[in-house]
Design a protein around this motif. Sequence first.
Motif, PDB file in Angstrom:
ATOM      1  N   VAL A 196       0.840  -1.202   0.000  1.00 24.88           N
ATOM      2  CA  VAL A 196       0.000   0.000   0.000  1.00 24.88           C
ATOM      3  C   VAL A 196       0.874   1.250   0.000  1.00 24.88           C
ATOM      4  O   VAL A 196       0.591   2.225  -0.709  1.00 24.88           O
ATOM      5  N   SER A 197       1.946   1.236   0.781  1.00 25.59           N
ATOM      6  CA  SER A 197       2.856   2.393   0.829  1.00 25.59           C
ATOM      7  C   SER A 197       3.444   2.673  -0.545  1.00 25.59           C
ATOM      8  O   SER A 197       3.543   3.837  -0.966  1.00 25.59           O
ATOM      9  N   ASP A 198       3.821   1.625  -1.269  1.00 22.40           N
ATOM     10  CA  ASP A 198       4.379   1.811  -2.618  1.00 22.40           C
ATOM     11  C   ASP A 198       3.341   2.409  -3.560  1.00 22.40           C
ATOM     12  O   ASP A 198       3.661   3.264  -4.406  1.00 22.40           O
ATOM     13  N   PHE A 199       2.091   1.966  -3.426  1.00 21.63           N
ATOM     14  CA  PHE A 199       1.039   2.517  -4.288  1.00 21.63           C
ATOM     15  C   PHE A 199       0.747   3.975  -3.937  1.00 21.63           C
ATOM     16  O   PHE A 199       0.486   4.793  -4.823  1.00 21.63           O
ATOM     17  N   ILE A 200       0.782   4.311  -2.662  1.00 26.66           N
ATOM     18  CA  ILE A 200       0.557   5.708  -2.277  1.00 26.66           C
ATOM     19  C   ILE A 200       1.637   6.606  -2.878  1.00 26.66           C
ATOM     20  O   ILE A 200       1.348   7.702  -3.378  1.00 26.66           O
ATOM     21  N   GLN A 201       2.891   6.132  -2.862  1.00 28.21           N
ATOM     22  CA  GLN A 201       3.969   6.900  -3.486  1.00 28.21           C
ATOM     23  C   GLN A 201       3.709   7.088  -4.976  1.00 28.21           C
ATOM     24  O   GLN A 201       3.945   8.168  -5.536  1.00 28.21           O
ATOM     25  N   TYR A 206       1.204  11.626  -9.195  1.00 28.24           N
ATOM     26  CA  TYR A 206       0.258  12.090 -10.203  1.00 28.24           C
ATOM     27  C   TYR A 206      -0.798  13.038  -9.635  1.00 28.24           C
ATOM     28  O   TYR A 206      -1.600  13.579 -10.402  1.00 28.24           O
ATOM     29  N   GLY A 207      -0.821  13.235  -8.334  1.00 29.01           N
ATOM     30  CA  GLY A 207      -1.794  14.160  -7.771  1.00 29.01           C
ATOM     31  C   GLY A 207      -1.834  14.085  -6.261  1.00 29.01           C
ATOM     32  O   GLY A 207      -1.474  13.059  -5.657  1.00 29.01           O
ATOM     33  N   ALA A 208      -2.301  15.166  -5.643  1.00 30.10           N
ATOM     34  CA  ALA A 208      -2.390  15.221  -4.182  1.00 30.10           C
ATOM     35  C   ALA A 208      -3.706  14.645  -3.668  1.00 30.10           C
ATOM     36  O   ALA A 208      -3.831  14.335  -2.490  1.00 30.10           O
ATOM     37  N   THR A 209      -4.698  14.499  -4.562  1.00 30.29           N
ATOM     38  CA  THR A 209      -6.003  13.966  -4.158  1.00 30.29           C
ATOM     39  C   THR A 209      -6.396  12.825  -5.092  1.00 30.29           C
ATOM     40  O   THR A 209      -5.842  12.670  -6.188  1.00 30.29           O
ATOM     41  N   ARG A 210      -7.388  12.053  -4.656  1.00 32.95           N
ATOM     42  CA  ARG A 210      -7.870  10.955  -5.491  1.00 32.95           C
ATOM     43  C   ARG A 210      -8.425  11.478  -6.818  1.00 32.95           C
ATOM     44  O   ARG A 210      -8.248  10.864  -7.873  1.00 32.95           O
ATOM     45  N   LYS A 211      -9.092  12.627  -6.751  1.00 29.95           N
ATOM     46  CA  LYS A 211      -9.674  13.221  -7.951  1.00 29.95           C
ATOM     47  C   LYS A 211      -8.584  13.586  -8.965  1.00 29.95           C
ATOM     48  O   LYS A 211      -8.722  13.333 -10.167  1.00 29.95           O
ATOM     49  N   THR A 219      -6.460  11.266 -18.699  1.00 25.83           N
ATOM     50  CA  THR A 219      -5.781  12.078 -19.726  1.00 25.83           C
ATOM     51  C   THR A 219      -4.469  11.466 -20.193  1.00 25.83           C
ATOM     52  O   THR A 219      -3.811  12.030 -21.072  1.00 25.83           O
ATOM     53  N   MET A 220      -4.085  10.337 -19.648  1.00 23.87           N
ATOM     54  CA  MET A 220      -2.802   9.715 -20.014  1.00 23.87           C
ATOM     55  C   MET A 220      -2.845   9.212 -21.454  1.00 23.87           C
ATOM     56  O   MET A 220      -3.792   8.546 -21.873  1.00 23.87           O
ATOM     57  N   THR A 221      -1.816   9.530 -22.230  1.00 16.26           N
ATOM     58  CA  THR A 221      -1.733   9.095 -23.623  1.00 16.26           C
ATOM     59  C   THR A 221      -1.004   7.764 -23.728  1.00 16.26           C
ATOM     60  O   THR A 221      -0.289   7.343 -22.816  1.00 16.26           O
ATOM     61  N   ARG A 231      -2.815   3.170 -16.061  1.00 12.87           N
ATOM     62  CA  ARG A 231      -4.158   3.728 -15.893  1.00 12.87           C
ATOM     63  C   ARG A 231      -4.950   2.950 -14.834  1.00 12.87           C
ATOM     64  O   ARG A 231      -5.632   3.521 -13.990  1.00 12.87           O
ATOM     65  N   GLY A 232      -4.865   1.619 -14.923  1.00 14.90           N
ATOM     66  CA  GLY A 232      -5.586   0.796 -13.953  1.00 14.90           C
ATOM     67  C   GLY A 232      -5.071   0.992 -12.545  1.00 14.90           C
ATOM     68  O   GLY A 232      -5.851   1.050 -11.580  1.00 14.90           O
ATOM     69  N   GLN A 233      -3.748   1.106 -12.402  1.00 13.01           N
ATOM     70  CA  GLN A 233      -3.169   1.308 -11.071  1.00 13.01           C
ATOM     71  C   GLN A 233      -3.579   2.660 -10.484  1.00 13.01           C
ATOM     72  O   GLN A 233      -3.847   2.763  -9.285  1.00 13.01           O
ATOM     73  N   LEU A 234      -3.638   3.680 -11.323  1.00 17.36           N
ATOM     74  CA  LEU A 234      -4.039   5.001 -10.842  1.00 17.36           C
ATOM     75  C   LEU A 234      -5.532   5.048 -10.534  1.00 17.36           C
ATOM     76  O   LEU A 234      -5.957   5.671  -9.554  1.00 17.36           O
ATOM     77  N   SER A 235      -6.316   4.401 -11.359  1.00 15.20           N
ATOM     78  CA  SER A 235      -7.771   4.422 -11.146  1.00 15.20           C
ATOM     79  C   SER A 235      -8.151   3.783  -9.820  1.00 15.20           C
ATOM     80  O   SER A 235      -9.166   4.151  -9.209  1.00 15.20           O
ATOM     81  N   ALA A 236      -7.342   2.841  -9.347  1.00 13.91           N
ATOM     82  CA  ALA A 236      -7.644   2.178  -8.077  1.00 13.91           C
ATOM     83  C   ALA A 236      -7.623   3.151  -6.911  1.00 13.91           C
ATOM     84  O   ALA A 236      -8.239   2.902  -5.870  1.00 13.91           O
ATOM     85  N   ALA A 237      -6.921   4.279  -7.068  1.00 11.30           N
ATOM     86  CA  ALA A 237      -6.888   5.277  -5.994  1.00 11.30           C
ATOM     87  C   ALA A 237      -8.271   5.818  -5.722  1.00 11.30           C
ATOM     88  O   ALA A 237      -8.647   6.064  -4.559  1.00 11.30           O
ATOM     89  N   SER A 238      -9.053   6.024  -6.783  1.00 13.31           N
ATOM     90  CA  SER A 238     -10.400   6.588  -6.602  1.00 13.31           C
ATOM     91  C   SER A 238     -11.369   5.582  -6.004  1.00 13.31           C
ATOM     92  O   SER A 238     -12.437   5.955  -5.516  1.00 13.31           O
ATOM     93  N   ASP A 239     -11.005   4.301  -6.018  1.00 13.27           N
ATOM     94  CA  ASP A 239     -11.856   3.265  -5.438  1.00 13.27           C
ATOM     95  C   ASP A 239     -11.405   2.875  -4.026  1.00 13.27           C
ATOM     96  O   ASP A 239     -11.833   1.839  -3.515  1.00 13.27           O
TER      97      ASP A 239
END
Length: 639
Positions: A196-201, A206-211, A219-221, A231-239
């Motif tokens: 979890v710590s690695d994912f938080i890093q 990519y951003g200070a908030t989940r949003k 927006t990633m190309t 994209r999938g790894q980042l999207s998990a932050a919002s979940d």
Amino acid sequence: MMLITSPVDLWRNLCAGAGLELRLKGGRPGRDADIEESLRLALKVPDTAASLEEWLALDAAAPLPIVSIEQLLIEVLKSQGGFAQMMQDILDVLITAQAQQSSHPLSVEFKFDDVTDPIKATLEQFRQAVDRMQRVLEKRPKLPNNNLMWLIWRELHDLAPKGPADWPEKFPPAVTVPKTGHGGLDVQLARLTRLVSDFIQLWKRYGATRKEVMAAAHTMTNDVPDAQILRGQLSAASDYWGYKVLWAAQDISRQILARQLDPEMVLEKLAKVLSGIEWIEVWIEHTTQELLDALMLPVWKRRHELYSVWVGTRLLRVAERFAPNMRFHPVDGVLSFEFGGSRLATFNWNGTQFDIWAELRSALVGRSSKRKKGIQPDFRVLQPNLSNSTNEQTTYVLECKHYLSASTSNFTQAAMDYARSCPNAVVHVVNHGPADESSLRDVLPAELQPRARFIGSATPLQETAAQALSRAIQDALFPGQTLPASDSSTPDPVAGKTAPTIVPGCVGYALLEWDESLDDMDLALKVIGSDGRATQSIDFRNEGALHAPPFACFVEDIRRGPGIERIDISAWHFSRYELVATNFSKSGRMVPQALHCNIVTEMGLTQLHCPAGLAETCHEWRIAELHVSSGMVTIVPCH
């Protein structure tokens, strides 16, 4: 292999295992001093530190070390990028030579000085060595993909189904899970906290908030390496994946302590679901061993000698681009870069024949402090004429040096000896390290200065970026000539339209398009080996990469028609490819009016329609083979 518990352990292990020669007796730099120097720069080691090893030892003993084992290993891998590029450049030229003699496999021989153990390999063996090195250098610690992330959560949720009513918006602190007293289980729970710590890093990059992180994912190309996985790894932050995992791990610990769960059963489940992750300590151990194995290869051990071969391939590549009729001259299937002299290739320019030689010896004219009887530059170009001497036939001389800094006496004496002995030749002295051309040229006699040039920092990575060496060779052999610019907007021979523009940095792409009668169609680009079998496939399961082998990338998996799937290609890395379309959903019929493929290269657009003769039970269309020779692509439809 020694136990690695700190960066200094890793460095000592690499030095001993690879036999690195960092210093000679008396303290002078050894043959491998450039590796240490590149690491000092990357890690910002102070100039006051006597050595990298000394600084790493001091850093490891500090209360808050600056460098981790993982960071040092990654920097070591990066330091070998130039060697990997050099090997790839040599391989590309050998592939071109092989294409000219398709009747039997090509071998290559690199004979440095008068030795009894030259490096000799078939083209396939050399390719395998290149691929092996590139695979090692590309290794990086990888976090689990989106599928594995949620598989981990589902397993945890089964063990700890009760969760809080609301999930906090802030990223959770990676708190320590209370120990259960069961050693193996506590190791797995601690790994979850670290995960979890690695994912938080990752998310916070990519951003200070989940949003903000979710917006970055949207927006990633696709030119970002491993874009779909990221994209999938980042999207998990919002979940709230990280918070859910931490909460479940803590609840499992509480249940174990309350004797509400069987620790052996929990350990078995966690060990199984987490077995798909390559933890950092395992990654370090495996990568270090693979790197050591690669550094023991003869091609790496003699990479300084191979540098001169690489410089020669730049000469061959320039000649090939300007004179497409250039022919290689292997002897009995062996292309030899031989100390005793070997004719590598012949080309015609303006109605005149020119020969490219390696290590051809001829008479020394005048006196020299370095040479006694003859000259033997690394490469030279001759205009054959039986009435003239070898020196008089020589129109271009290319001498290679692999010095950390240019030696005034060695460099200028070589330029004077070659220019004086070969009165019709332009002379280039090339160095891997820096060279002050103006000061070196000023040492030469005035009458020789117009024909001599010193080219410093001619490294494979610099050449990829700036092409300085290739342009200098071009000016010497083909003065005033420029290559025609490729037109990325080519008329469509089928429909009279304009072909879509090739993505910047790419050499082409394949685009599969189908209508609403078909659902999940899949496009694949397969690399075909010398035995006619596919060695790898770029598709929705293996997206590939544009910045590294196989230099091709699958863009997006479309699962319902009408749809378009695309594979971009940034370099023709292999000599033979195959495009295949598969009806994964097995719905609809693959017929000409429903399915076609556009293949776009720098030569233009080729549009192929699915053949009418495919049986209704057939769910695969072998679209075409792509044959690559001298950078030119020939498209051969399979039907």
